[in-house]
Design an enzyme around this catalytic site. Structure first.
Site, mmCIF file in Angstrom:
data_model
loop_
_atom_site.group_PDB
_atom_site.id
_atom_site.type_symbol
_atom_site.label_atom_id
_atom_site.label_comp_id
_atom_site.label_asym_id
_atom_site.label_seq_id
_atom_site.Cartn_x
_atom_site.Cartn_y
_atom_site.Cartn_z
ATOM 1 N N GLU A 157 3.144 0.014 4.213
ATOM 2 C CA GLU A 157 2.792 1.335 3.699
ATOM 3 C C GLU A 157 4.102 1.928 3.190
ATOM 4 O O GLU A 157 4.965 2.334 3.964
ATOM 5 C CB GLU A 157 2.201 2.214 4.810
ATOM 6 C CG GLU A 157 0.846 1.759 5.332
ATOM 7 C CD GLU A 157 -0.315 2.141 4.415
ATOM 8 O OE1 GLU A 157 -0.078 2.567 3.272
ATOM 9 O OE2 GLU A 157 -1.473 2.008 4.860
ATOM 10 N N HIS A 215 0.837 -1.203 0.000
ATOM 11 C CA HIS A 215 0.000 0.000 0.000
ATOM 12 C C HIS A 215 0.866 1.245 0.000
ATOM 13 O O HIS A 215 2.083 1.179 0.208
ATOM 14 C CB HIS A 215 -0.870 0.039 1.265
ATOM 15 C CG HIS A 215 -1.996 -0.941 1.263
ATOM 16 N ND1 HIS A 215 -3.312 -0.556 1.099
ATOM 17 C CD2 HIS A 215 -2.004 -2.289 1.394
ATOM 18 C CE1 HIS A 215 -4.090 -1.637 1.144
ATOM 19 N NE2 HIS A 215 -3.319 -2.704 1.321
HETATM 20 ZN ZN LIG Z 1 -4.007 1.378 0.703
#
Ligand SMILES: [Zn+2]
Length: 280
Positions: A244, A168
């Site tokens: 992330e 992500h």
């Molecule tokens: Zn995401």
């Protein structure tokens, strides 16, 4: 408002992989809490470290053919056009329900997170496949809807993955930057208790070794974040983390994520983290 803008998604779609992992099963046992400093507690059996000879290197390469890694590019290209489908509720693994999937964030210039996630995942797949790792993606293109986070988790579980990595990018405030790696906490099973923290630590170490900075905006800092609210992680019965990569609302990181060269760097960093874990 976009804080943790992307975190509603997790693992998913499919591909059948056999159960060839018996010989390399790494259930919870050994202690590798690691000598290095911070990070989540946990332990997992590690494979023996390869020594220096070419022969041993060859053997190690061969052994990696026994590994299965599931890569989970967050969100999907047509989620935004199908809100009725992705807003339905699914189990979150802690007795509650949450949204099936979400649209993800984007850079201020409109480069969408789902496209970044998928492009990076494809490159990580290539890097791992080149090392003999069997790789399964939770979605095979960037032009679909979902899958839901519970299905993404099920893909990792069905494939008995040695590691699941959800990819992500965040949507935080403009001054926030750096990557962080999320694991399910408090843990709900042995894989979450023992192996996932090790995977998280190796991922942080691998990405740091690739030159990427850890997050300057996650409270726990040092690149780790234990969370209870991510269904894909909660529902995983194999070691799973969510990366992330950075913050799409930060100008410098958005610029990097929007270029092929920048995405290659993120992919290289993630591949390093995975291989560090598989190599033990
Ligand atoms: Zn995401």
């Amino acid at each position: 408002m976009l804080l943790t803008g992307c975190s509603a998604a997790e693992p998913a779609s499919d591909g059948e992989v056999g159960d060839r992992r018996a010989a390399t099963q790494r259930s919870a046992s050994a202690d590798s809490a690691g000598s290095t400093s911070a990070g989540p507690a946990g332990s997992a059996p590690r494979r023996s470290t390869a020594a220096g000879s070419e022969r041993e290197a060859e053997r190690e390469a061969t052994e990696q053919e026994d590994f299965v890694v599931v890569l989970d590019p967050g969100h999907n290209g047509r989620n935004a056009a199908n809100l009725d489908r992705i807003e339905r509720k699914v189990p979150n693994g802690r007795g509650e329900r949450k949204q099936c999937n979400s649209t993800g964030t984007s850079t201020d210039d409109g480069y969408p997170e789902h496209a970044f996630n998928f492009a990076v995942a494809e490159q990580v797949r290539t890097k791992l496949t080149d090392r003999g790792v069997r790789v399964v993606l939770t979605r095979t293109d960037d032009d679909g809807v979902g899958p839901c986070v519970d299905e993404r988790a099920a893909i990792g579980n069905r494939n008995d993955a040695d590691a699941v990595v959800s990819i992500h990018a965040d949507g935080s405030s403009a001054d926030a930057s750096g990557f962080h790696v999320i694991y399910s906490d408090p843990p709900l099973n042995d894989a979450q208790r023992a192996a996932a923290p090790v995977l998280a630590r190796d991922m942080v170490a691998g990405m740091s070794a690739a030159g990427l900075p850890t997050s300057n905006y996650i409270a726990s800092s040092e690149g780790f974040d234990g969370r209870a609210d991510l269904a894909g992680l909660n529902l995983s019965t194999v070691p799973a983390v969510l990366v992330e990569c950075g913050n799409m609302r930060n100008a410098a990181e958005a610029a990097a994520m929007s270029t092929g060269e920048g995405r290659r760097r993120y992919a290289d960093a993630i591949a390093r983290g995975v291989l560090r874990y598989l190599d033990g």
